[in-house]
Design an enzyme around this catalytic site. Structure first.
Site, PDB file in Angstrom:
ATOM      1  N   ASN A  43       0.795  -1.237   0.000  1.00 26.51           N
ATOM      2  CA  ASN A  43       0.000   0.000   0.000  1.00 26.51           C
ATOM      3  C   ASN A  43       0.823   1.280   0.000  1.00 26.51           C
ATOM      4  O   ASN A  43       0.484   2.246   0.669  1.00 26.51           O
ATOM      5  CB  ASN A  43      -0.951   0.018   1.218  1.00 26.51           C
ATOM      6  CG  ASN A  43      -1.859  -1.189   1.266  1.00 26.51           C
ATOM      7  OD1 ASN A  43      -2.593  -1.454   0.331  1.00 26.51           O
ATOM      8  ND2 ASN A  43      -1.781  -1.941   2.356  1.00 26.51           N
ATOM      9  N   LYS A  70      -0.655 -11.672  -2.163  1.00 27.57           N
ATOM     10  CA  LYS A  70       0.187 -10.901  -3.069  1.00 27.57           C
ATOM     11  C   LYS A  70       1.647 -10.965  -2.631  1.00 27.57           C
ATOM     12  O   LYS A  70       2.549 -11.235  -3.440  1.00 27.57           O
ATOM     13  CB  LYS A  70      -0.262  -9.447  -3.139  1.00 27.57           C
ATOM     14  CG  LYS A  70       0.645  -8.606  -4.033  1.00 27.57           C
ATOM     15  CD  LYS A  70       0.542  -7.130  -3.713  1.00 27.57           C
ATOM     16  CE  LYS A  70       1.685  -6.362  -4.341  1.00 27.57           C
ATOM     17  NZ  LYS A  70       1.732  -4.950  -3.938  1.00 27.57           N
ATOM     18  N   HIS A  73      -3.274  -2.827  -9.862  1.00 24.04           N
ATOM     19  CA  HIS A  73      -3.350  -2.699 -11.316  1.00 24.04           C
ATOM     20  C   HIS A  73      -3.808  -4.004 -11.956  1.00 24.04           C
ATOM     21  O   HIS A  73      -4.691  -4.006 -12.826  1.00 24.04           O
ATOM     22  CB  HIS A  73      -1.989  -2.299 -11.889  1.00 24.04           C
ATOM     23  CG  HIS A  73      -1.482  -0.984 -11.399  1.00 24.04           C
ATOM     24  ND1 HIS A  73      -2.085   0.217 -11.697  1.00 24.04           N
ATOM     25  CD2 HIS A  73      -0.410  -0.678 -10.612  1.00 24.04           C
ATOM     26  CE1 HIS A  73      -1.417   1.200 -11.131  1.00 24.04           C
ATOM     27  NE2 HIS A  73      -0.397   0.691 -10.467  1.00 24.04           N
TER      28      HIS A  73
END
Length: 229
Positions: free
Chosen positions: A51, A140, A160
């Site tokens: 983030n 992730k 994205h």
């Protein structure tokens, strides 16, 4: 009628993205040829990157690795001190806790070494849960470490990749990030997981942005279902 996604169409998407941006090449070695200690650095840096913009990740990593001589010093540092060192990455207290927890888990698994080399010998469906069982390590972060460092077939999904995948209809709009990981891991051929990850990020930055997407390109024309197209 929208086309369904299968391996053939995924390969066509990859080829069309390559035509637009050029091929995605890996940097450095991975798997058994990689430096064992670099896997831990990848893990720590990926936690820092959560983030936050790339430039702040780079600055935080430079601060971290120039302040402490080794992973043992990072793990044993006072949490408030460590948080201050990595503050530029945002969420400093949370990320300091995650880094120290991850280093502790690695050390416990190896009997004292700060190395993720043991993951190289594990199947992906065992290595990924080992990482995500550490509180604060999501799919992730685990996929970045396993794919980028070890070359294992798992696809990292950042904002994205998730946005473009949903606009292109590869995954349902309502799917959670964890579900998107599962669906893309199943859909995307193993050898395309890294290059497609890179190319989708590039497309998300260059054209398929979160706001005011630029849909005047052949990839969006063929695949995108967003309102802008």
């Amino acid at each position: 009628m929208e086309e369904t996604w299968d391996e053939t169409r995924v390969r066509e998407l990859h080829d069309d993205l390559v035509d637009l941006y050029g091929p995605a090449e890996r940097d450095g070695e991975h798997g058994s040829d990689a430096d064992p200690g670099e896997g831990v650095r990848q893990l720590v840096t990926t936690i820092l990157s959560q983030n936050v913009a790339d430039e702040n990740t780079r600055r935080a990593a430079e601060n971290l690795f120039s302040t402490y001589e080794g992973y043992d010093a990072i793990e044993s540092a006072p949490p408030e001190e460590l948080a201050e060192v990595i503050r530029v990455a945002g969420l400093p207290e949370t990320k300091a806790d995650r880094i120290q927890r991850a280093l502790s888990a690695v050390r416990a698994e190896t009997g004292g070494a700060y190395s993720l080399a043991f993951l190289d010998a594990m199947e992906t469906d065992a290595a990924k849960p080992w990482l995500t069982d550490i509180k604060g390590i999501g799919p992730k972060t685990a996929s970045v470490v396993l794919n980028f460092h070890f070359g294992k077939p798992t696809m990292a999904v950042d904002t994205h990749v998730e946005r473009v995948s949903k606009r292109f209809g590869l995954v349902p709009e309502s799917a959670s990030n964890a579900k998107v990981h599962d669906l893309l891991d199943e859909l995307v051929p193993d050898e395309l997981k890294y290059p497609l990850h890179v190319l989708l990020i590039t497309h998300g930055r260059e054209h398929c942005t979160a706001r005011s997407p630029d849909c005047e390109n052949p990839v969006c024309t063929r695949y995108c279902t967003c309102g802008g197209c």
